[in-house]
Write an enzyme that holds these catalytic residues in place. Structure first.
Site, mmCIF file in Angstrom:
data_model
loop_
_atom_site.group_PDB
_atom_site.id
_atom_site.type_symbol
_atom_site.label_atom_id
_atom_site.label_comp_id
_atom_site.label_asym_id
_atom_site.label_seq_id
_atom_site.Cartn_x
_atom_site.Cartn_y
_atom_site.Cartn_z
ATOM 1 N N LYS A 1 17.051 -15.971 26.948
ATOM 2 C CA LYS A 1 18.123 -16.236 27.277
ATOM 3 C C LYS A 1 19.239 -17.246 26.332
ATOM 4 O O LYS A 1 20.349 -17.094 26.220
ATOM 5 C CB LYS A 1 18.152 -16.817 28.622
ATOM 6 C CG LYS A 1 17.552 -18.088 28.967
ATOM 7 C CD LYS A 1 17.434 -18.449 30.568
ATOM 8 C CE LYS A 1 16.910 -19.658 30.635
ATOM 9 N NZ LYS A 1 15.572 -19.988 29.954
ATOM 10 N N ARG B 1 18.447 -25.185 36.988
ATOM 11 C CA ARG B 1 17.037 -24.809 37.181
ATOM 12 C C ARG B 1 16.619 -25.066 38.549
ATOM 13 O O ARG B 1 15.358 -24.359 39.006
ATOM 14 C CB ARG B 1 16.302 -25.306 36.113
ATOM 15 C CG ARG B 1 15.909 -24.610 34.732
ATOM 16 C CD ARG B 1 15.126 -25.587 34.020
ATOM 17 N NE ARG B 1 14.323 -25.051 32.927
ATOM 18 C CZ ARG B 1 14.771 -24.874 31.676
ATOM 19 N NH1 ARG B 1 16.072 -25.594 31.224
ATOM 20 N NH2 ARG B 1 14.250 -24.502 30.663
ATOM 21 N N ARG C 1 6.955 -18.488 18.667
ATOM 22 C CA ARG C 1 8.347 -19.409 18.493
ATOM 23 C C ARG C 1 8.120 -20.343 17.615
ATOM 24 O O ARG C 1 7.248 -21.139 17.706
ATOM 25 C CB ARG C 1 8.869 -19.765 20.016
ATOM 26 C CG ARG C 1 10.050 -19.307 20.280
ATOM 27 C CD ARG C 1 10.598 -19.132 21.756
ATOM 28 N NE ARG C 1 10.655 -20.448 22.292
ATOM 29 C CZ ARG C 1 11.596 -20.564 23.215
ATOM 30 N NH1 ARG C 1 12.237 -19.361 23.627
ATOM 31 N NH2 ARG C 1 11.724 -21.591 23.746
ATOM 32 N N ARG D 1 6.980 -25.849 19.105
ATOM 33 C CA ARG D 1 7.396 -27.088 19.955
ATOM 34 C C ARG D 1 6.266 -27.204 21.011
ATOM 35 O O ARG D 1 5.363 -26.225 21.185
ATOM 36 C CB ARG D 1 8.677 -26.698 20.860
ATOM 37 C CG ARG D 1 9.717 -27.067 20.007
ATOM 38 C CD ARG D 1 11.176 -26.724 20.774
ATOM 39 N NE ARG D 1 11.028 -26.200 22.077
ATOM 40 C CZ ARG D 1 12.096 -25.683 22.533
ATOM 41 N NH1 ARG D 1 13.023 -25.215 21.942
ATOM 42 N NH2 ARG D 1 12.110 -24.893 23.897
ATOM 43 N N ARG E 1 4.829 -24.064 32.558
ATOM 44 C CA ARG E 1 6.372 -23.741 32.806
ATOM 45 C C ARG E 1 6.466 -22.375 33.643
ATOM 46 O O ARG E 1 7.644 -22.481 34.435
ATOM 47 C CB ARG E 1 7.185 -23.712 31.405
ATOM 48 C CG ARG E 1 7.051 -25.094 30.783
ATOM 49 C CD ARG E 1 7.652 -24.846 29.172
ATOM 50 N NE ARG E 1 9.018 -24.577 29.366
ATOM 51 C CZ ARG E 1 9.739 -24.277 28.049
ATOM 52 N NH1 ARG E 1 8.992 -23.855 27.169
ATOM 53 N NH2 ARG E 1 11.027 -24.035 28.223
HETATM 54 P P1 AMP Z 1 14.780 -25.204 27.343
HETATM 55 O O1 AMP Z 1 15.079 -25.557 25.972
HETATM 56 O O2 AMP Z 1 15.773 -24.798 28.404
HETATM 57 O O3 AMP Z 1 13.664 -24.474 27.573
HETATM 58 O O4 AMP Z 1 14.413 -26.712 28.126
HETATM 59 C C1 AMP Z 1 13.199 -27.221 27.622
HETATM 60 C C2 AMP Z 1 12.625 -28.383 28.788
HETATM 61 O O5 AMP Z 1 13.855 -29.199 29.221
HETATM 62 C C3 AMP Z 1 12.341 -27.596 30.072
HETATM 63 O O6 AMP Z 1 10.908 -27.592 30.129
HETATM 64 C C4 AMP Z 1 12.530 -28.997 31.020
HETATM 65 O O7 AMP Z 1 11.440 -30.018 30.782
HETATM 66 C C5 AMP Z 1 13.801 -29.626 30.169
HETATM 67 N N1 AMP Z 1 14.971 -29.084 31.042
HETATM 68 C C6 AMP Z 1 16.118 -28.514 30.373
HETATM 69 N N2 AMP Z 1 17.024 -28.106 31.209
HETATM 70 C C7 AMP Z 1 16.683 -28.586 32.481
HETATM 71 C C8 AMP Z 1 17.104 -28.564 33.694
HETATM 72 N N3 AMP Z 1 18.403 -27.952 33.933
HETATM 73 N N4 AMP Z 1 16.387 -29.143 34.709
HETATM 74 C C9 AMP Z 1 15.184 -29.626 34.404
HETATM 75 N N5 AMP Z 1 14.683 -30.016 33.196
HETATM 76 C C10 AMP Z 1 15.395 -29.273 32.326
#
Ligand code: AMP
Length: 213
Positions: A13, A88, A127, A160, A171
Site C-alpha cells: 500500500k 489502523r 524488503r 528494518r 504485525r
Molecule cells: P508502517 O510503515 O505503516 O508499516 O508502520 C510501521 C510501524 O509504525 C507500525 O508497525 C506501528 O508500530 C507504527 N504505526 C504506523 N502507523 C500507525 C498507526 N496509525 N497506529 C499505530 N501505530 C502505527
C-alpha cells in the site's frame, strides 16, 4: 480527494500510495514515516514510538491521532491527501471521521490492497529500506541499481527491525485483530474499493487509477 490505503503490512500500500500521490498531486501522509523520522531525530515521540514499533505492536492511539491530525491540518493537505498506515484501529478511524465532519468533509475512497498472509511473510523478508532517506526497495521486485545502496541518496540499505519474519508474523496478528475491522467500517460508509494486491505493481496501480478516475 481524500484517500485511505488499507491492507496488511507489506501488501504494497505504501508503494501504491506514492504512485497515487504523484499522479493526482496529493501529499503522501505516512504515520510510519513520521514515526521513523522522529526516531532518526531522537525526539521524545520517536523514543516512545520505537518501543512499540520494534515489538511489532501499534503505537498507542493518543500519540498517533495527534500527529496525524496535526499533519493533515497543514496547508499542503488542503486539497486532499493519501493516508498510508492510518487509520489502523476503529478509534483512530472514528477520530478522523469526527475531525473531518467538523469541517463538513469526509473520506472519498478507502482502497483495500488484498494479499494473503503467506505471500506477505515471503515479501517482507526481501524488503530493504534506506537508513538515511527511508526509500524502500525489494531485492526481487524493486531492486536498487546497486545492491545494498540507495538509488536516491547513496546510503546503506537495511532490513528494518519491523520487517524481520518474527516481527512480521506479530504485525499480521495485530493487523487481523485491530486493522481488518476497518474494511467493514469503510464498506458501511460506501467508500471501500478492493484491489488484488498479488498482481504486479503496474497492474495494481491501473486498477486503482480506474477507481479514482
Ligand atoms: P508502517 O510503515 O505503516 O508499516 O508502520 C510501521 C510501524 O509504525 C507500525 O508497525 C506501528 O508500530 C507504527 N504505526 C504506523 N502507523 C500507525 C498507526 N496509525 N497506529 C499505530 N501505530 C502505527
Amino acid at each position: 480527494m481524500k484517500i485511505i490505503m488499507l491492507g496488511a503490512p507489506g501488501a504494497g500500500k505504501g508503494t501504491q500510495a506514492k504512485l497515487i500521490a504523484e499522479k493526482y498531486g496529493l501529499p503522501h501522509v505516512s504515520t510510519g514515516d513520521i514515526f521513523r523520522a522522529n526516531i532518526k531525530n531522537g525526539t521524545e515521540l520517536g523514543k516512545e514510538a520505537k518501543k512499540y514499533m520494534d515489538a511489532g505492536a501499534l503505537v498507542p492511539d493518543e500519540l498517533t491521532v495527534k500527529i496525524l491530525l496535526d499533519r493533515v491540518a497543514q496547508k499542503d493537505c488542503e486539497g486532499g491527501y493519501v493516508l498510508d498506515g492510518f487509520p489502523r484501529t476503529i478509534p483512530q478511524a472514528q477520530v478522523l471521521e469526527d475531525a473531518l465532519a467538523k469541517l463538513g468533509e469526509s473520506i472519498d475512497y478507502a482502497i483495500n490492497v488484498e494479499v494473503p498472509d503467506e505471500a506477505i511473510v515471503n515479501r517482507m523478508s526481501g524488503r530493504r529500506a534506506c537508513v538515511s532517506c527511508g526509500a524502500t526497495y525489494h531485492i526481487v521486485n524493486i531492486p536498487p541499481k546497486k545492491e545494498g545502496i540507495c538509488d536516491v541518496c547513496g546510503s546503506e540499505l537495511i532490513l528494518r527491525d519491523d520487517d524481520k519474519p518474527e516481527t512480521v508474523r506479530k504485525r499480521l496478528e495485530v493487523y487481523h485483530e485491530q486493522t481488518q475491522p476497518l474494511v467493514d467500517f469503510y464498506q458501511n460508509k460506501g467508500v471501500l474499493r478492493e484491489v488484488d494486491g498479488t498482481k504486479t505493481m503496474e497492474e495494481i496501480f491501473d486498477s486503482i487509477a480506474k477507481i479514482l478516475g
